[in-house]
Scaffold this motif. Structure first.
Motif, mmCIF file in Angstrom:
data_model
loop_
_atom_site.group_PDB
_atom_site.id
_atom_site.type_symbol
_atom_site.label_atom_id
_atom_site.label_comp_id
_atom_site.label_asym_id
_atom_site.label_seq_id
_atom_site.Cartn_x
_atom_site.Cartn_y
_atom_site.Cartn_z
ATOM 1 N N LEU A 1 0.830 -1.204 0.000
ATOM 2 C CA LEU A 1 0.000 0.000 0.000
ATOM 3 C C LEU A 1 0.867 1.258 0.000
ATOM 4 O O LEU A 1 0.606 2.209 -0.736
ATOM 5 N N PHE A 2 1.954 1.223 0.799
ATOM 6 C CA PHE A 2 2.765 2.427 0.935
ATOM 7 C C PHE A 2 3.731 2.621 -0.232
ATOM 8 O O PHE A 2 4.499 3.572 -0.253
ATOM 9 N N HIS A 3 3.664 1.706 -1.209
ATOM 10 C CA HIS A 3 4.463 1.899 -2.418
ATOM 11 C C HIS A 3 3.583 2.091 -3.645
ATOM 12 O O HIS A 3 4.088 2.226 -4.747
ATOM 13 N N ASP A 4 2.258 2.068 -3.422
ATOM 14 C CA ASP A 4 1.352 2.201 -4.554
ATOM 15 C C ASP A 4 1.067 3.678 -4.830
ATOM 16 O O ASP A 4 0.297 4.321 -4.116
ATOM 17 N N GLN A 5 1.723 4.184 -5.896
ATOM 18 C CA GLN A 5 1.631 5.625 -6.170
ATOM 19 C C GLN A 5 0.199 6.049 -6.477
ATOM 20 O O GLN A 5 -0.254 7.093 -6.030
ATOM 21 N N GLN A 6 -0.541 5.212 -7.221
ATOM 22 C CA GLN A 6 -1.906 5.582 -7.622
ATOM 23 C C GLN A 6 -2.801 5.787 -6.401
ATOM 24 O O GLN A 6 -3.512 6.790 -6.291
ATOM 25 N N ILE A 7 -2.737 4.839 -5.474
ATOM 26 C CA ILE A 7 -3.598 4.916 -4.297
ATOM 27 C C ILE A 7 -3.165 6.071 -3.395
ATOM 28 O O ILE A 7 -4.001 6.853 -2.929
ATOM 29 N N LEU A 8 -1.852 6.202 -3.197
ATOM 30 C CA LEU A 8 -1.376 7.266 -2.310
ATOM 31 C C LEU A 8 -1.736 8.640 -2.879
ATOM 32 O O LEU A 8 -2.162 9.532 -2.143
ATOM 33 N N THR A 9 -1.586 8.795 -4.205
ATOM 34 C CA THR A 9 -1.929 10.088 -4.814
ATOM 35 C C THR A 9 -3.410 10.382 -4.635
ATOM 36 O O THR A 9 -3.787 11.500 -4.284
ATOM 37 N N SER A 10 -4.265 9.373 -4.863
ATOM 38 C CA SER A 10 -5.691 9.677 -4.754
ATOM 39 C C SER A 10 -6.099 9.927 -3.303
ATOM 40 O O SER A 10 -6.987 10.736 -3.046
ATOM 41 N N LEU A 11 -5.418 9.274 -2.374
ATOM 42 C CA LEU A 11 -5.693 9.566 -0.960
ATOM 43 C C LEU A 11 -5.304 11.010 -0.646
ATOM 44 O O LEU A 11 -6.064 11.758 -0.018
ATOM 45 N N TYR A 12 -4.116 11.409 -1.143
ATOM 46 C CA TYR A 12 -3.652 12.774 -0.938
ATOM 47 C C TYR A 12 -4.630 13.773 -1.562
ATOM 48 O O TYR A 12 -5.004 14.764 -0.943
ATOM 49 N N ASN A 13 -5.074 13.474 -2.808
ATOM 50 C CA ASN A 13 -6.029 14.362 -3.474
ATOM 51 C C ASN A 13 -7.326 14.498 -2.677
ATOM 52 O O ASN A 13 -7.865 15.591 -2.530
ATOM 53 N N THR A 14 -7.822 13.359 -2.174
ATOM 54 C CA THR A 14 -9.065 13.378 -1.394
ATOM 55 C C THR A 14 -8.913 14.298 -0.188
ATOM 56 O O THR A 14 -9.779 15.142 0.079
ATOM 57 N N LEU A 15 -7.794 14.140 0.515
ATOM 58 C CA LEU A 15 -7.597 14.924 1.734
ATOM 59 C C LEU A 15 -7.411 16.401 1.422
ATOM 60 O O LEU A 15 -7.991 17.257 2.093
ATOM 61 N N ILE A 16 -6.630 16.708 0.384
ATOM 62 C CA ILE A 16 -6.352 18.116 0.102
ATOM 63 C C ILE A 16 -7.637 18.832 -0.331
ATOM 64 O O ILE A 16 -7.924 19.950 0.106
ATOM 65 N N VAL A 17 -8.461 18.159 -1.167
ATOM 66 C CA VAL A 17 -9.730 18.764 -1.578
ATOM 67 C C VAL A 17 -10.640 18.938 -0.366
ATOM 68 O O VAL A 17 -11.274 19.981 -0.193
ATOM 69 N N ALA A 18 -10.683 17.928 0.505
ATOM 70 C CA ALA A 18 -11.572 17.997 1.672
ATOM 71 C C ALA A 18 -11.144 19.124 2.609
ATOM 72 O O ALA A 18 -11.983 19.899 3.077
ATOM 73 N N VAL A 19 -9.845 19.233 2.865
ATOM 74 C CA VAL A 19 -9.376 20.256 3.802
ATOM 75 C C VAL A 19 -9.645 21.646 3.251
ATOM 76 O O VAL A 19 -10.274 22.490 3.906
ATOM 77 N N ILE A 20 -9.192 21.903 1.995
ATOM 78 C CA ILE A 20 -9.356 23.258 1.449
ATOM 79 C C ILE A 20 -10.833 23.601 1.311
ATOM 80 O O ILE A 20 -11.278 24.665 1.720
ATOM 81 N N SER A 21 -11.631 22.675 0.739
ATOM 82 C CA SER A 21 -13.026 23.024 0.469
ATOM 83 C C SER A 21 -13.810 23.231 1.757
ATOM 84 O O SER A 21 -14.627 24.150 1.840
ATOM 85 N N SER A 22 -13.531 22.419 2.780
ATOM 86 C CA SER A 22 -14.339 22.591 3.993
ATOM 87 C C SER A 22 -13.893 23.837 4.766
ATOM 88 O O SER A 22 -14.739 24.532 5.343
#
Lengths: 275, 260
Positions: B50-71
């Protein structure tokens, strides 16, 4: 006192750009046809919505959503009653347990149902072990309804629970003192008092159920089209924005009508909401 | 006795129903093979991968960054708007609240496609910015709906009293109004944050191929089969949510006990 309304302006501007303008754009696409001859007003998109093929999709979606809502109510009401009868500290813990699944990604949870339901999946294995014929409900209406009930059941339990837990206990005791049987007390006192919660529960289950496209795509296997799937296909596959917009507007009108009917029954929303 | 037992069993069955798929996700995050249906032995390797999977880590990061900024953005604009709206006369107030309700009442799919059409109309390329704007749009109403009731409970004379005592309006807001409505603001923020993290439908329509959040990544995997790494990630998320909520609940019930 001087009015300082200006601090609401950023919100008003935002809503105008991102809520009102899009509504008009959807309306615009639904009534024009764009071709090489230019842009013309047309009703052809709405005419297509009323073709039997597509009307049937609407009817099917409403049917499945109604069935799911009814099952949610039948399963959720007793659960909400039991929860409301627990003492305070236990109750909060149990409510948290109802909420937690909603915080897990719903796509992944729906996907997990595929593991349970599919041919030779867990449920079939258990059923076979008992000696019954396999169910094979994957990619059928049953699977879609199950997915809807699963995903939206908390939306039914929570508002009913919140009304029931605020119901004045002495009213119920009074009914019992006056000789009402538990059945009569429920029918004449508890249920009528909980109606606001029931109403918002029904709304909160029916609305997402009637418009979903993910549940029907994953558990229905894509062959079972609902309104949501139809709209999604217009924007991602066939690129028929005019027809897609007309479908969306028709869907919105249906929802507004059904909410108008609901709110007639829901005189004052007395704490029936989720928040 | 029998009655209370059957009640207990009923409740257990409901909870079993709600948690069965989550249990499946957790169990299969330890499954030896990639199969989603057959158990082939215990492994922890998906957690490592999991910690080497770039696709999953990027989408997790994207989810969090959108959630933090938008909220955060929605909480600031929304709280200000709620204060402004609460001071308006009846008619403009009702109008604005009705428009604010539109994204709450519209089906996600309609909100999604209407925003997508707007962005296409304005020639804004679909991606991070458009998804962020979409999330702010559906977060705003929930912040306002959470803050408005608090403002209604507020005694309007407190603000005037602050002004009479020489506070500037800005200072009075900061020192008098804001602390009073803080519970509503926090509820609104948390609501916005969770809605943003959980959203699939609106994100799906308002982003392009280059930017996806966790939900979109899972959706794109669902047809071919979800990677076991996703199960591992969701298991970790589930455990953290569970711990967090139980902790909050424990502290809250302790508080109520102390008060009582």
């Amino acid at each position: 006192m001087k009015k300082r309304n200006w601090i609401a302006y950023p919100h008003i501007v935002w809503m105008a750009i991102f809520v009102l303008v899009p509504v008009f754009i959807v309306l615009y696409y639904s009534i024009v046809s764009i071709s090489d001859n230019g842009i013309q007003l047309t009703l052809k998109h709405f005419a297509r919505v009323f073709e039997p093929l597509y009307l049937n999709v609407f009817i099917r979606s409403i049917e499945l959503a109604l069935i799911s809502t009814a099952i949610c109510l039948l399963l959720g009401y007793p659960a909400a009653m039991i929860l409301a009868s627990k003492n305070l500290s236990k109750r909060n813990m149990l409510i948290v347990l109802v909420i937690i699944p909603m915080w897990m990604n719903f796509l992944a949870r729906t996907y997990a149902w595929m593991t349970l339901l599919e041919r030779n999946g867990l449920i079939d294995t258990i059923v076979k072990a008992i000696g019954l014929p396999p169910l094979n409900i994957m990619y059928t209406d049953y699977a879609v309804v199950l997915g809807m009930v699963y995903n939206f059941l908390p939306f039914m339990i929570l508002p009913i629970y919140s009304v029931l837990s605020k119901t004045n206990k002495s009213v119920i005791e009074a009914a019992e003192d006056l000789g009402a049987t538990p059945m009569v007390t429920f029918k004449r006192i508890v249920f009528p008092l909980s109606l606001p919660g029931v109403m918002s529960g029904i709304t909160m289950v029916f609305l997402p159920a009637v418009t979903t496209f993910v549940i029907s795509e994953l558990l229905g296997g894509g062959q079972y089209t609902l309104i949501g799937n139809l709209i999604q296909q217009q924007f991602t596959l066939t690129m028929d924005w005019g027809f897609g917009s007309a479908l969306s507007i028709f869907l919105m009108i249906l929802i507004l009508i059904s909410m108008g009917i609901m709110s007639k029954y829901e005189k004052e929303n007395e704490g029936g909401g989720l928040w | 006795m029998v009655k209370s037992l059957s009640k207990k069993i009923y409740l257990y069955l409901i909870f079993f129903f709600l948690y069965a798929p989550i249990l499946i996700l957790i169990v299969f995050s330890f499954n030896g093979s990639k199969s989603r249906a057959h158990w082939t032995g215990f492994t922890l390797s998906w957690y490592g991968q999991l910690f080497h999977d770039q696709q999953i880590l990027t989408s997790l990061y994207n989810t969090l960054i959108v959630a933090v900024i938008s909220s955060l953005f929605a909480t600031v604009i929304g709280t200000a708007a709620a204060i402004g709206i609460s001071r308006m006369r009846k008619l403009p107030k009702a109008m604005i609240i009705n428009v604010t309700y539109i994204p709450v009442l519209s089906p996600d799919i309609v909100t999604g496609i209407s925003l997508m059409l707007l962005f296409v109309f304005l020639h804004i390329p679909l991606g991070f910015i458009t998804m962020l704007m979409a999330h702010i749009t559906f977060n705003l109403p929930f912040v306002i709906l959470a803050v408005l009731p608090k403002l209604k409970q507020l005694n309007s004379q407190v603000f005037d009293a602050a002004l009479d005592l020489g506070a500037t309006p800005m200072y009075a807001y900061k020192k008098v109004i804001l602390p009073e409505i803080m519970p509503g603001v926090i509820t609104g923020f948390l609501l916005a944050f969770t809605l943003s993290i959980d959203d699939f439908v609106i994100s799906f329509f308002t982003t392009g191929s280059g930017f996806s959040n966790l939900a979109i990544t899972i959706y794109s995997m669902a047809r071919r089969g979800i990677k076991p790494e996703i199960n591992a990630l969701l298991t970790l998320m589930f455990i953290s949510i569970l711990l967090l909520l139980l902790l909050v609940n424990y502290r809250m019930s302790k508080d109520t006990k102390n008060k009582a």
